[in-house]
Design a protein around this motif. Structure first.
Motif, PDB file in Angstrom:
ATOM      1  N   THR A 164     -24.288 -28.968 -47.729  1.00  0.00           N
ATOM      2  CA  THR A 164     -24.443 -29.982 -48.835  1.00  0.00           C
ATOM      3  C   THR A 164     -23.430 -30.012 -49.945  1.00  0.00           C
ATOM      4  OG1 THR A 164     -26.913 -30.309 -48.366  1.00  0.00           O
ATOM      5  CG2 THR A 164     -26.171 -30.889 -50.600  1.00  0.00           C
ATOM      6  N   LEU A 165     -23.239 -28.619 -50.210  1.00  0.00           N
ATOM      7  CA  LEU A 165     -22.047 -28.208 -51.307  1.00  0.00           C
ATOM      8  C   LEU A 165     -20.502 -28.838 -50.876  1.00  0.00           C
ATOM      9  CD1 LEU A 165     -23.311 -24.730 -52.263  1.00  0.00           C
ATOM     10  CD2 LEU A 165     -23.133 -26.708 -53.907  1.00  0.00           C
ATOM     11  N   GLY A 166     -20.483 -28.424 -49.593  1.00  0.00           N
ATOM     12  CA  GLY A 166     -19.323 -28.808 -48.880  1.00  0.00           C
ATOM     13  C   GLY A 166     -19.030 -30.473 -48.926  1.00  0.00           C
ATOM     14  N   ILE A 167     -20.048 -31.180 -48.663  1.00  0.00           N
ATOM     15  CA  ILE A 167     -19.942 -32.446 -48.570  1.00  0.00           C
ATOM     16  C   ILE A 167     -19.670 -33.054 -50.178  1.00  0.00           C
ATOM     17  CG2 ILE A 167     -21.070 -34.591 -48.182  1.00  0.00           C
ATOM     18  CD1 ILE A 167     -22.643 -33.053 -46.066  1.00  0.00           C
ATOM     19  N   GLU A 168     -20.360 -32.337 -50.774  1.00  0.00           N
ATOM     20  CA  GLU A 168     -20.066 -32.774 -52.353  1.00  0.00           C
ATOM     21  C   GLU A 168     -18.662 -32.331 -52.755  1.00  0.00           C
ATOM     22  OE1 GLU A 168     -21.604 -30.683 -56.825  1.00  0.00           O
ATOM     23  OE2 GLU A 168     -22.942 -30.753 -54.990  1.00  0.00           O
ATOM     24  N   ALA A 169     -18.308 -31.316 -52.316  1.00  0.00           N
ATOM     25  CA  ALA A 169     -16.902 -31.046 -52.876  1.00  0.00           C
ATOM     26  C   ALA A 169     -15.668 -31.743 -52.183  1.00  0.00           C
ATOM     27  CB  ALA A 169     -16.551 -29.579 -52.664  1.00  0.00           C
ATOM     28  N   GLN A 219     -20.849 -20.824 -55.605  1.00  0.00           N
ATOM     29  CA  GLN A 219     -22.004 -21.167 -54.949  1.00  0.00           C
ATOM     30  C   GLN A 219     -21.887 -20.585 -53.250  1.00  0.00           C
ATOM     31  OE1 GLN A 219     -24.523 -24.289 -56.305  1.00  0.00           O
ATOM     32  NE2 GLN A 219     -22.622 -24.851 -57.670  1.00  0.00           N
ATOM     33  N   LEU A 220     -20.949 -21.070 -52.943  1.00  0.00           N
ATOM     34  CA  LEU A 220     -20.758 -20.955 -51.275  1.00  0.00           C
ATOM     35  C   LEU A 220     -20.516 -19.422 -51.140  1.00  0.00           C
ATOM     36  CD1 LEU A 220     -18.225 -23.773 -50.236  1.00  0.00           C
ATOM     37  CD2 LEU A 220     -20.616 -23.648 -49.710  1.00  0.00           C
ATOM     38  N   GLN A 221     -19.606 -18.644 -52.109  1.00  0.00           N
ATOM     39  CA  GLN A 221     -19.857 -16.998 -51.793  1.00  0.00           C
ATOM     40  C   GLN A 221     -20.969 -16.486 -51.994  1.00  0.00           C
ATOM     41  OE1 GLN A 221     -16.687 -16.451 -55.102  1.00  0.00           O
ATOM     42  NE2 GLN A 221     -14.988 -16.093 -53.481  1.00  0.00           N
ATOM     43  N   ALA A 222     -21.719 -17.025 -52.970  1.00  0.00           N
ATOM     44  CA  ALA A 222     -23.067 -16.369 -53.070  1.00  0.00           C
ATOM     45  C   ALA A 222     -23.941 -16.711 -51.609  1.00  0.00           C
ATOM     46  CB  ALA A 222     -23.851 -17.111 -54.187  1.00  0.00           C
ATOM     47  N   ILE A 223     -23.906 -17.716 -50.974  1.00  0.00           N
ATOM     48  CA  ILE A 223     -24.635 -18.095 -49.908  1.00  0.00           C
ATOM     49  C   ILE A 223     -23.936 -17.124 -48.713  1.00  0.00           C
ATOM     50  CG2 ILE A 223     -24.768 -19.885 -48.252  1.00  0.00           C
ATOM     51  CD1 ILE A 223     -25.018 -22.053 -50.332  1.00  0.00           C
ATOM     52  N   GLN A 224     -22.702 -16.807 -48.762  1.00  0.00           N
ATOM     53  CA  GLN A 224     -21.885 -16.218 -47.759  1.00  0.00           C
ATOM     54  C   GLN A 224     -22.778 -14.894 -47.800  1.00  0.00           C
ATOM     55  OE1 GLN A 224     -18.117 -14.728 -48.527  1.00  0.00           O
ATOM     56  NE2 GLN A 224     -17.332 -15.178 -46.397  1.00  0.00           N
ATOM     57  N   SER A 225     -22.859 -14.189 -49.049  1.00  0.00           N
ATOM     58  CA  SER A 225     -23.530 -12.952 -49.089  1.00  0.00           C
ATOM     59  C   SER A 225     -24.827 -13.022 -48.612  1.00  0.00           C
ATOM     60  CB  SER A 225     -23.321 -12.479 -50.849  1.00  0.00           C
ATOM     61  OG  SER A 225     -21.945 -12.294 -50.772  1.00  0.00           O
ATOM     62  N   GLN A 226     -25.629 -13.954 -49.024  1.00  0.00           N
ATOM     63  CA  GLN A 226     -27.060 -14.433 -48.772  1.00  0.00           C
ATOM     64  C   GLN A 226     -27.248 -14.339 -47.134  1.00  0.00           C
ATOM     65  OE1 GLN A 226     -28.965 -18.002 -49.730  1.00  0.00           O
ATOM     66  NE2 GLN A 226     -30.860 -16.999 -49.766  1.00  0.00           N
ATOM     67  N   LEU A 227     -26.223 -14.909 -46.536  1.00  0.00           N
ATOM     68  CA  LEU A 227     -26.243 -15.065 -44.919  1.00  0.00           C
ATOM     69  C   LEU A 227     -26.076 -13.529 -44.183  1.00  0.00           C
ATOM     70  CD1 LEU A 227     -24.055 -18.245 -44.282  1.00  0.00           C
ATOM     71  CD2 LEU A 227     -26.536 -18.032 -44.080  1.00  0.00           C
ATOM     72  N   ASN A 246     -30.600 -21.051 -41.643  1.00  0.00           N
ATOM     73  CA  ASN A 246     -30.303 -22.334 -41.292  1.00  0.00           C
ATOM     74  C   ASN A 246     -30.503 -23.094 -42.586  1.00  0.00           C
ATOM     75  OD1 ASN A 246     -29.396 -22.840 -38.826  1.00  0.00           O
ATOM     76  ND2 ASN A 246     -31.458 -22.436 -37.777  1.00  0.00           N
ATOM     77  N   THR A 247     -31.372 -22.807 -43.474  1.00  0.00           N
ATOM     78  CA  THR A 247     -31.728 -23.165 -44.624  1.00  0.00           C
ATOM     79  C   THR A 247     -30.486 -23.275 -45.490  1.00  0.00           C
ATOM     80  OG1 THR A 247     -34.042 -23.224 -44.446  1.00  0.00           O
ATOM     81  CG2 THR A 247     -33.132 -23.406 -46.840  1.00  0.00           C
ATOM     82  N   SER A 248     -30.243 -21.784 -45.607  1.00  0.00           N
ATOM     83  CA  SER A 248     -28.738 -21.738 -46.356  1.00  0.00           C
ATOM     84  C   SER A 248     -27.560 -22.471 -45.835  1.00  0.00           C
ATOM     85  CB  SER A 248     -28.639 -20.158 -46.316  1.00  0.00           C
ATOM     86  OG  SER A 248     -29.560 -19.428 -47.036  1.00  0.00           O
ATOM     87  N   LEU A 249     -27.498 -22.365 -44.659  1.00  0.00           N
ATOM     88  CA  LEU A 249     -26.338 -23.121 -44.097  1.00  0.00           C
ATOM     89  C   LEU A 249     -26.382 -24.777 -44.460  1.00  0.00           C
ATOM     90  CD1 LEU A 249     -26.010 -21.728 -40.326  1.00  0.00           C
ATOM     91  CD2 LEU A 249     -24.354 -21.488 -42.275  1.00  0.00           C
ATOM     92  N   GLN A 250     -27.460 -25.128 -44.424  1.00  0.00           N
ATOM     93  CA  GLN A 250     -27.715 -26.777 -44.891  1.00  0.00           C
ATOM     94  C   GLN A 250     -27.189 -26.876 -46.342  1.00  0.00           C
ATOM     95  OE1 GLN A 250     -28.231 -29.074 -42.757  1.00  0.00           O
ATOM     96  NE2 GLN A 250     -28.269 -27.347 -41.281  1.00  0.00           N
ATOM     97  N   GLN A 251     -27.560 -25.956 -47.173  1.00  0.00           N
ATOM     98  CA  GLN A 251     -27.216 -25.720 -48.581  1.00  0.00           C
ATOM     99  C   GLN A 251     -25.724 -25.564 -48.768  1.00  0.00           C
ATOM    100  OE1 GLN A 251     -29.469 -22.322 -50.201  1.00  0.00           O
ATOM    101  NE2 GLN A 251     -31.256 -23.562 -50.469  1.00  0.00           N
ATOM    102  N   ALA A 252     -25.235 -24.907 -47.801  1.00  0.00           N
ATOM    103  CA  ALA A 252     -23.825 -24.721 -47.904  1.00  0.00           C
ATOM    104  C   ALA A 252     -22.997 -26.021 -47.383  1.00  0.00           C
ATOM    105  CB  ALA A 252     -23.082 -23.570 -46.941  1.00  0.00           C
ATOM    106  N   VAL A 288     -16.053 -28.388 -43.301  1.00  0.00           N
ATOM    107  CA  VAL A 288     -17.535 -29.050 -43.478  1.00  0.00           C
ATOM    108  C   VAL A 288     -18.128 -29.330 -41.665  1.00  0.00           C
ATOM    109  CG1 VAL A 288     -19.293 -30.826 -44.053  1.00  0.00           C
ATOM    110  CG2 VAL A 288     -17.795 -29.921 -45.668  1.00  0.00           C
ATOM    111  N   ASN A 289     -17.095 -29.814 -41.125  1.00  0.00           N
ATOM    112  CA  ASN A 289     -17.340 -30.280 -39.635  1.00  0.00           C
ATOM    113  C   ASN A 289     -17.523 -28.885 -38.781  1.00  0.00           C
ATOM    114  OD1 ASN A 289     -17.209 -33.039 -40.311  1.00  0.00           O
ATOM    115  ND2 ASN A 289     -15.214 -33.230 -39.716  1.00  0.00           N
ATOM    116  N   ALA A 290     -16.677 -27.994 -39.125  1.00  0.00           N
ATOM    117  CA  ALA A 290     -16.988 -26.873 -38.454  1.00  0.00           C
ATOM    118  C   ALA A 290     -17.968 -26.162 -38.658  1.00  0.00           C
ATOM    119  CB  ALA A 290     -15.508 -25.659 -38.780  1.00  0.00           C
ATOM    120  N   LEU A 291     -18.313 -25.928 -39.828  1.00  0.00           N
ATOM    121  CA  LEU A 291     -19.852 -25.270 -40.173  1.00  0.00           C
ATOM    122  C   LEU A 291     -20.823 -26.115 -39.749  1.00  0.00           C
ATOM    123  CD1 LEU A 291     -20.939 -23.163 -41.953  1.00  0.00           C
ATOM    124  CD2 LEU A 291     -21.120 -24.548 -43.818  1.00  0.00           C
TER     125      LEU A 291
END
Length: 297
Positions: free
Chosen positions: A91-96, A112-120, A83-89, A213-216
């Motif tokens: 945040t990045l989505g809102i920024e973009a 960065q989002l691809q890195a989070i995807q791999s982490q998830l 969930n922490t990683s999702l919140q980071q994603a 972002v809304n879907a995520l």
């Protein structure tokens, strides 16, 4: 005077009995138990067998709970990190999505989002004691694999199943200890991996970022609701542990009541048996020396 020819058997019987009593007292003192063989007290022995069986089952349930609690704690901790990683994603989505990010920064966000995807995916493949915790009952296979060509469009393939593991933690008490990964991460129309993959594509193309972002965010909320299962399961194991420990104490007390030796009484019995045995030996010795002529006056 007439000699009683039947006194020797009586004396031998008395000697044998006193020796048996001494042996029993010595065994009680050495073992700390008053029931060492069924013949000591058949009723108590039968009850002790039942108590020992109950103690064995109780200890087994407690061991099972201990293992389950480790698995549940691992799953809860992993989902918290997820969930922490999702919140980071998010945040990045809102920024973009704010429209002020340069193309270079937009590309960096996508990376960065691809890195989070791999982490998830890595977190979803968490194992406990060699068993994958989010793969249903197919615990020997990593459940999630990055796969850009997956037909779902999520970029991730699920190799687990929808099974639920049950563990016996009490008499007639089976506890479900997992939620299949397919339910956790892609159930209820809220596929976390599809949502983040769509967000990556949206950021890369600078198209539909806000919708992604809304879907995520929706998928993240769904996942958070699913994780309540692990908290409830942990509470159940803790309650059962309390109950079983109380039962174990009660069984121990019953075992002591039924079979614990009274060491002081056993020591007294040993002393008395030794005294009786010595007296019988002396009487036998004297009797063997007597003959009819000793009594002719």
């Amino acid at each position: 005077m007439r000699v009683d020819p039947n006194s020797m058997p009586d004396l031998l019987a008395a000697l044998n009995q006193s020796q048996l009593e001494a042996q029993q007292a010595e065994l009680e003192i050495a073992s700390g138990r008053s029931v060492n063989v069924p013949s000591d007290d058949p009723t108590a022995a039968a009850l002790l067998v039942q108590a020992n069986d109950q103690a064995t089952f109780t200890s087994g349930y407690l061991r099972s709970i201990s293992a389950v609690q480790g698995q549940l704690a691992t799953a809860s901790s992993t989902l918290s990190s997820f969930n922490t990683s999702l919140q980071q994603a998010l945040t990045l989505g809102i920024e973009a999505a704010n429209g002020t990010v340069s193309p270079a920064d937009q590309a960096a966000v996508a990376i960065q989002l691809q890195a989070i995807q791999s982490q998830l995916v890595s977190l979803a493949n968490t194992a406990y004691q060699g068993k994958y915790v989010f793969s249903g009952t197919k615990t020997d296979t990593a459940p999630f694999v990055l796969n850009p060509s997956d037909p779902s469009g999520s970029g991730v393939t699920y190799n687990g199943n929808t099974g639920v593991n049950q563990v016996s933690i009490g008499t007639g008490y089976n506890l479900a200890v997992n939620v299949p990964g397919s339910q956790l991460f892609s159930g209820g129309g809220n596929d976390v991996f599809l949502a983040i993959n769509n967000l990556i594509t949206a950021v890369q193309t600078n198209n539909g970022i806000e919708s992604a972002v809304n879907a995520l965010s929706s998928a993240s909320s769904y996942l958070s609701a699913q994780t309540v299962f692990y908290g409830n399961a942990t509470d159940q194991t803790q309650s059962e542990t309390t109950y079983l420990n109380a039962a174990k104490l009660q069984i121990s007390q019953q075992q002591n009541t039924l079979g614990a030796a009274d060491v002081v009484a056993a020591a007294t019995s040993l002393t008395q048996a030794q005294t009786d045995s010595q007296a019988a030996v002396e009487a036998i010795g004297k009797l063997s020396q007597n003959n009819l002529f000793n009594y002719i006056t």
